[in-house]
Design a protein around this motif. Structure first.
Motif, mmCIF file in Angstrom:
data_model
loop_
_atom_site.group_PDB
_atom_site.id
_atom_site.type_symbol
_atom_site.label_atom_id
_atom_site.label_comp_id
_atom_site.label_asym_id
_atom_site.label_seq_id
_atom_site.Cartn_x
_atom_site.Cartn_y
_atom_site.Cartn_z
ATOM 1 N N SER A 15 -15.635 4.665 -2.143
ATOM 2 C CA SER A 15 -15.300 3.544 -1.215
ATOM 3 C C SER A 15 -13.695 3.529 -1.053
ATOM 4 C CB SER A 15 -15.797 1.915 -1.682
ATOM 5 O OG SER A 15 -15.081 1.606 -2.860
ATOM 6 N N CYS A 18 -13.241 6.575 1.081
ATOM 7 C CA CYS A 18 -13.530 6.639 2.556
ATOM 8 C C CYS A 18 -12.646 5.540 3.373
ATOM 9 C CB CYS A 18 -15.041 5.873 2.513
ATOM 10 S SG CYS A 18 -16.304 6.988 2.015
ATOM 11 N N GLU A 19 -12.237 4.531 2.482
ATOM 12 C CA GLU A 19 -11.194 3.659 3.269
ATOM 13 C C GLU A 19 -9.976 4.375 3.546
ATOM 14 O OE1 GLU A 19 -8.779 -0.300 2.521
ATOM 15 O OE2 GLU A 19 -10.282 -0.011 1.077
ATOM 16 N N LEU A 22 -10.598 6.592 6.509
ATOM 17 C CA LEU A 22 -10.810 5.775 7.947
ATOM 18 C C LEU A 22 -9.201 5.432 8.265
ATOM 19 C CD1 LEU A 22 -13.750 3.546 7.348
ATOM 20 C CD2 LEU A 22 -13.695 5.397 8.953
ATOM 21 N N LYS A 23 -8.493 5.103 7.514
ATOM 22 C CA LYS A 23 -7.131 4.774 7.866
ATOM 23 C C LYS A 23 -6.372 5.875 8.402
ATOM 24 C CE LYS A 23 -6.217 0.910 4.050
ATOM 25 N NZ LYS A 23 -5.454 0.671 3.201
ATOM 26 N N ALA A 25 -7.683 8.399 9.745
ATOM 27 C CA ALA A 25 -8.387 8.722 11.161
ATOM 28 C C ALA A 25 -8.076 7.798 12.372
ATOM 29 C CB ALA A 25 -9.945 8.796 10.989
ATOM 30 N N ILE A 26 -7.877 6.451 11.836
ATOM 31 C CA ILE A 26 -7.559 5.369 12.725
ATOM 32 C C ILE A 26 -6.001 5.867 13.229
ATOM 33 C CG2 ILE A 26 -6.693 3.244 12.901
ATOM 34 C CD1 ILE A 26 -9.413 2.582 11.575
#
Length: 62
Positions: A15, A18-19, A22-23, A25-26
């Protein structure tokens, strides 16, 4: 599924990974959007410097 199995075998905090993904990619998408939204201003600034040189260039010590 191979990635998930490998991550589990390495005791990876999935997790958290993944976080972080995502950070990243954002942040990348936001940077691309910012460049697209400000492209005309950046181009105008670049063109100004090409035609007139850097502002305050006479006062630079390097």
């Amino acid at each position: 599924m191979q990635l998930l199995e490998e991550a589990k075998s390495l005791d990876l905090n999935i997790s958290q990974a993944c976080e972080q993904g995502l950070k990243s990619a954002i942040a990348s998408i936001r940077a691309q959007q910012w460049l697209a939204e400000n492209r005309s201003s950046l181009e105008a600034s670049r063109q100004y410097v090409e035609e007139n040189g850097l502002p305050l260039a006479d006062y630079r010590n390097f």
